[in-house]
Write a protein that holds these residues in place. Structure first.
Motif, PDB file in Angstrom:
ATOM      1  N   ALA A  18     -20.991 -30.157 -16.170  1.00  0.00           N
ATOM      2  CA  ALA A  18     -22.111 -29.481 -16.825  1.00  0.00           C
ATOM      3  C   ALA A  18     -21.652 -28.603 -17.986  1.00  0.00           C
ATOM      4  CB  ALA A  18     -22.879 -28.643 -15.812  1.00  0.00           C
ATOM      5  N   LYS A  19     -20.410 -28.152 -17.963  1.00  0.00           N
ATOM      6  CA  LYS A  19     -19.882 -27.249 -18.996  1.00  0.00           C
ATOM      7  C   LYS A  19     -19.306 -27.974 -20.210  1.00  0.00           C
ATOM      8  CE  LYS A  19     -18.557 -23.861 -15.532  1.00  0.00           C
ATOM      9  NZ  LYS A  19     -17.420 -23.262 -14.806  1.00  0.00           N
ATOM     10  N   ARG A  21     -18.509 -29.680 -23.569  1.00  0.00           N
ATOM     11  CA  ARG A  21     -19.034 -29.716 -24.934  1.00  0.00           C
ATOM     12  C   ARG A  21     -18.199 -30.644 -25.817  1.00  0.00           C
ATOM     13  NH1 ARG A  21     -22.470 -28.642 -22.430  1.00  0.00           N
ATOM     14  NH2 ARG A  21     -23.508 -26.680 -22.077  1.00  0.00           N
ATOM     15  N   VAL A  64     -22.738 -33.427 -27.178  1.00  0.00           N
ATOM     16  CA  VAL A  64     -21.354 -33.376 -26.723  1.00  0.00           C
ATOM     17  C   VAL A  64     -20.499 -34.075 -27.778  1.00  0.00           C
ATOM     18  CG1 VAL A  64     -19.707 -34.067 -24.925  1.00  0.00           C
ATOM     19  CG2 VAL A  64     -22.028 -33.358 -24.289  1.00  0.00           C
ATOM     20  N   GLN A 113     -14.530 -26.216 -21.370  1.00  0.00           N
ATOM     21  CA  GLN A 113     -15.582 -26.959 -22.061  1.00  0.00           C
ATOM     22  C   GLN A 113     -15.131 -28.344 -22.513  1.00  0.00           C
ATOM     23  OE1 GLN A 113     -16.254 -23.685 -24.920  1.00  0.00           O
ATOM     24  NE2 GLN A 113     -18.407 -23.805 -24.308  1.00  0.00           N
ATOM     25  N   ILE A 167     -21.269 -36.935 -17.358  1.00  0.00           N
ATOM     26  CA  ILE A 167     -21.530 -35.706 -18.114  1.00  0.00           C
ATOM     27  C   ILE A 167     -23.028 -35.535 -18.370  1.00  0.00           C
ATOM     28  CG2 ILE A 167     -21.169 -34.553 -20.338  1.00  0.00           C
ATOM     29  CD1 ILE A 167     -18.313 -35.875 -20.303  1.00  0.00           C
ATOM     30  N   GLN A 171     -25.450 -32.570 -16.800  1.00  0.00           N
ATOM     31  CA  GLN A 171     -26.139 -31.678 -17.734  1.00  0.00           C
ATOM     32  C   GLN A 171     -27.651 -31.856 -17.709  1.00  0.00           C
ATOM     33  OE1 GLN A 171     -24.161 -31.991 -21.566  1.00  0.00           O
ATOM     34  NE2 GLN A 171     -22.266 -31.163 -20.720  1.00  0.00           N
ATOM     35  N   LYS A 173     -29.481 -34.531 -18.321  1.00  0.00           N
ATOM     36  CA  LYS A 173     -30.019 -35.305 -19.435  1.00  0.00           C
ATOM     37  C   LYS A 173     -30.235 -36.780 -19.106  1.00  0.00           C
ATOM     38  CE  LYS A 173     -27.997 -32.048 -22.637  1.00  0.00           C
ATOM     39  NZ  LYS A 173     -26.937 -31.776 -23.612  1.00  0.00           N
TER      40      LYS A 173
END
Length: 182
Positions: A18-19, A21, A64, A113, A167, A171, A173
């Motif tokens: 979730a973290k 990026r 991301v 991240q 991912i 997150q 999504k």
């Protein structure tokens, strides 16, 4: 219908994913099956999986960033990265950890991240600092041992897509992604 490789994931793994990026991928053995192909003229060719490509595009579309860090230098890698709009491509990197740290510094991101996906021993140093370390299914045993998660598919066979799906799932999504394609 849930995706099998996204079933029964630990809370720790989901929190790590979730973290993320920035998702960083090794190339040979991770985005390819690891075999090196040379034509009669000495030119190298590589085979990439279309599922991985769409996964990488969808990660980028969802905020991301994607990067490639590879020890080898190969024109097909540059072509594939350009095709997928991957801005961060580092070839000829003998020290992948140092390269990753420089990239994190440039992007003002922390190690938690970043996800690093690899298959062999040169991938261990960056995996050890990544907030999410992933080994492809056919990774060297020491790499698999160092990973927070291992894909069900081998390098070049859709493994990167599994990471992208993980991912996006973590997150929150995935539902929007599925609806986008209805």
């Amino acid at each position: 219908m849930p995706i099998n490789y996204l079933a029964n994931l630990s809370a720790d793994l989901l929190a790590r994913a979730a973290k993320i990026r920035l998702a960083v991928f090794d190339v040979d053995g991770t985005l390819t099956d690891g075999r090196l192909w040379y034509g009669e003229d000495g030119r190298e060719t590589k085979v990439f999986h279309v599922h991985d490509g769409l996964g990488l595009k969808r990660l980028q579309a969802n905020g991301v960033q994607v990067a490639l860090i590879t020890a080898r230098i190969s024109h097909p890698v540059a072509l594939r990265a350009e095709e997928l709009d991957i801005a961060h491509v580092y070839q000829g990197q003998g020290d992948k950890r140092a390269c990753l740290q420089e990239l994190l510094d440039a992007l003002h991101l922390t190690t938690e991240q970043v996800a690093f996906v690899g298959d062999d021993l040169p991938d261990l140093p960056p995996m050890r600092i990544a907030g999410l370390a992933v080994a492809v299914a056919n990774a060297h045993p020491w790499v698999a041992e160092a990973a927070h998660w291992q894909t069900t598919k081998g390098g070049g066979m859709g493994a990167a897509r599994e990471v992208c799906d993980l991912i996006l799932h973590a997150q929150g999504k995935s539902v929007a992604e599925r609806e986008r394609w209805q």
